[in-house]
Design a protein around this motif. Structure first.
Motif, short mmCIF file in Angstrom:
data_model
loop_
_atom_site.label_atom_id
_atom_site.label_comp_id
_atom_site.label_asym_id
_atom_site.label_seq_id
_atom_site.Cartn_x
_atom_site.Cartn_y
_atom_site.Cartn_z
N TRP A 1 0.82 -1.20 0.00
CA TRP A 1 0.00 0.00 0.00
C TRP A 1 0.86 1.25 0.00
O TRP A 1 1.84 1.33 0.74
CB TRP A 1 -0.89 0.01 1.24
CG TRP A 1 -1.77 1.20 1.31
CD1 TRP A 1 -2.98 1.34 0.71
CD2 TRP A 1 -1.50 2.44 1.97
NE1 TRP A 1 -3.48 2.59 0.97
CE2 TRP A 1 -2.61 3.29 1.74
CE3 TRP A 1 -0.44 2.92 2.74
CZ2 TRP A 1 -2.68 4.58 2.23
CZ3 TRP A 1 -0.50 4.21 3.24
CH2 TRP A 1 -1.63 5.02 2.98
N SER A 2 0.51 2.19 -0.86
CA SER A 2 1.15 3.49 -0.82
C SER A 2 0.15 4.56 -1.21
O SER A 2 -0.58 4.42 -2.18
CB SER A 2 2.32 3.51 -1.81
OG SER A 2 2.67 4.84 -2.06
N GLU A 3 0.10 5.63 -0.43
CA GLU A 3 -0.82 6.71 -0.78
C GLU A 3 -0.15 7.68 -1.74
O GLU A 3 -0.78 8.56 -2.32
CB GLU A 3 -1.29 7.46 0.48
CG GLU A 3 -0.17 8.20 1.19
CD GLU A 3 -0.66 9.03 2.38
OE1 GLU A 3 -1.85 8.94 2.73
OE2 GLU A 3 0.18 9.77 2.93
N ASN A 4 1.16 7.49 -1.90
CA ASN A 4 1.93 8.41 -2.73
C ASN A 4 2.02 7.87 -4.16
O ASN A 4 2.50 6.76 -4.39
CB ASN A 4 3.32 8.53 -2.08
CG ASN A 4 4.24 9.44 -2.86
OD1 ASN A 4 4.30 9.39 -4.08
ND2 ASN A 4 4.97 10.27 -2.13
N ARG A 5 1.53 8.66 -5.10
CA ARG A 5 1.46 8.17 -6.48
C ARG A 5 2.83 7.92 -7.08
O ARG A 5 3.01 6.99 -7.86
CB ARG A 5 0.74 9.18 -7.35
CG ARG A 5 -0.70 9.27 -6.99
CD ARG A 5 -1.49 9.67 -8.19
NE ARG A 5 -2.87 9.79 -7.77
CZ ARG A 5 -3.77 10.48 -8.41
NH1 ARG A 5 -3.44 11.12 -9.49
NH2 ARG A 5 -5.01 10.54 -7.98
N VAL B 1 5.55 7.03 -5.48
CA VAL B 1 6.06 5.77 -4.90
C VAL B 1 5.38 4.57 -5.57
O VAL B 1 6.02 3.57 -5.86
CB VAL B 1 5.87 5.74 -3.36
CG1 VAL B 1 6.14 4.36 -2.82
CG2 VAL B 1 6.77 6.77 -2.68
N SER B 2 4.09 4.70 -5.85
CA SER B 2 3.38 3.62 -6.54
C SER B 2 4.02 3.34 -7.90
O SER B 2 4.17 2.19 -8.31
CB SER B 2 1.91 3.96 -6.75
OG SER B 2 1.29 4.21 -5.52
N ARG B 3 4.42 4.41 -8.57
CA ARG B 3 5.07 4.23 -9.88
C ARG B 3 6.46 3.61 -9.72
O ARG B 3 6.89 2.80 -10.53
CB ARG B 3 5.15 5.56 -10.63
CG ARG B 3 3.79 6.16 -11.00
CD ARG B 3 3.90 7.11 -12.19
NE ARG B 3 4.80 8.23 -11.96
CZ ARG B 3 4.48 9.36 -11.30
NH1 ARG B 3 3.27 9.51 -10.80
NH2 ARG B 3 5.36 10.32 -11.14
N GLN B 4 7.15 4.01 -8.65
CA GLN B 4 8.46 3.39 -8.38
C GLN B 4 8.31 1.89 -8.15
O GLN B 4 9.08 1.09 -8.67
CB GLN B 4 9.11 4.05 -7.14
CG GLN B 4 9.59 5.47 -7.36
CD GLN B 4 9.93 6.17 -6.05
OE1 GLN B 4 9.23 7.09 -5.63
NE2 GLN B 4 10.98 5.75 -5.40
N LEU B 5 7.30 1.52 -7.36
CA LEU B 5 7.06 0.08 -7.10
C LEU B 5 6.71 -0.64 -8.39
O LEU B 5 7.17 -1.76 -8.64
CB LEU B 5 5.92 -0.08 -6.08
CG LEU B 5 6.23 0.35 -4.65
CD1 LEU B 5 4.95 0.46 -3.83
CD2 LEU B 5 7.21 -0.61 -3.99
N SER B 6 5.93 0.03 -9.22
CA SER B 6 5.52 -0.56 -10.48
C SER B 6 6.72 -0.76 -11.42
O SER B 6 6.84 -1.78 -12.10
CB SER B 6 4.45 0.32 -11.10
OG SER B 6 4.26 -0.01 -12.45
N MET B 7 7.61 0.23 -11.44
CA MET B 7 8.76 0.12 -12.34
C MET B 7 9.71 -1.01 -11.98
O MET B 7 10.39 -1.55 -12.85
CB MET B 7 9.53 1.45 -12.40
CG MET B 7 8.99 2.34 -13.50
SD MET B 7 10.06 3.74 -13.86
CE MET B 7 11.20 3.04 -15.02
N ILE B 8 9.77 -1.35 -10.69
CA ILE B 8 10.64 -2.49 -10.32
C ILE B 8 9.81 -3.79 -10.24
O ILE B 8 10.31 -4.82 -9.79
CB ILE B 8 11.44 -2.24 -9.02
CG1 ILE B 8 10.52 -2.05 -7.81
CG2 ILE B 8 12.39 -1.05 -9.19
CD1 ILE B 8 11.26 -2.10 -6.48
#
Ligand code: HEM
Length: 176
Positions: free
Chosen positions: A26-30, A32-39
């Protein structure tokens, strides 16, 4: 733990449908969500990490000891530690921290903790290059551990991928 298992089907460590604890991604920060998605860090990776937790816990002393042995190669780091803390205190902190990477939970507390760690390291003047060296050593220790204990090739691959992902997001957050 895993070497004892003999037959091919029995060697599978990660039965992903049987998770023990809660998995939170879970991340409320968009951003950070994209960072998680990129890896490509997904819930399945967190599940794998959670499955690896007992193995990591069993071997944590060795991993942490190696971590400090490695830091001794760079005397400026030994000095930072002696000026700001002690090997004993840091070993305890690091033990808890490494175990927490394998809980299967990435939530607000996870992000808050990393931003505090970033501040602490900034405050003591730890340069990113040495932080990254320390991380590499930690990764090598974990790879050796998995190599020695996980016989199933698919499980080994999942373990390596999930571990590099969690270490990568950790570095992204702490060095940001
Ligand atoms: C503090 C983790 C690398 C020196 C901390 C803390 C954590 C941590 C969780 C506690 C922060 C807090 O108080 O909330 C890590 C991880 C590293 C790493 C995961 C890399 C894999 C290093 C390196 C040094 C270092 C290379 C070498 C100088 C310190 C010191 C503190 C600290 C002196 C302050 C401890 C205290 O207040 O007693 N670190 N660290 N860390 N770290 Fe690191």
């Amino acid at each position: 733990l895993l070497k004892k298992r003999k037959s091919k089907e029995d060697t599978a460590l990660f039965r992903l449908e049987e998770n023990e604890g809660e998995i939170v991604l879970w991340s409320e920060n968009r951003e950070v969500s994209r960072q998680l998605s990129m890896i490509d860090l997904q819930e399945e990776d967190l599940l794998v990490l959670q499955k690896l937790r007992p193995l990591v816990k069993e071997n944590i002393e060795k991993i942490v000891a190696q971590f400090y042995k490695n830091l001794e190669k760079e005397s400026s780091l030994t000095k930072i530690i002696n000026d700001n803390s002690s090997i004993d205190r840091l070993s305890q902190t690091l033990t808890i921290h490494i175990e927490e990477m394998f809980t299967g939970v990435i939530d607000q507390a996870f992000f808050d903790k990393r931003s505090k760690i970033a501040q602490v390291h900034l405050h003591i003047g730890l340069q990113p290059k040495w932080y990254m060296c320390a991380f590499q050593d930690l990764l090598l220790s974990l790879i050796s551990l998995f190599d020695e204990t996980i016989e199933n090739r698919e499980d080994y691959n999942k373990a390596i991928k999930a571990t590099t992902k969690i270490l990568n997001i950790e570095q992204q957050l702490v060095l940001d």
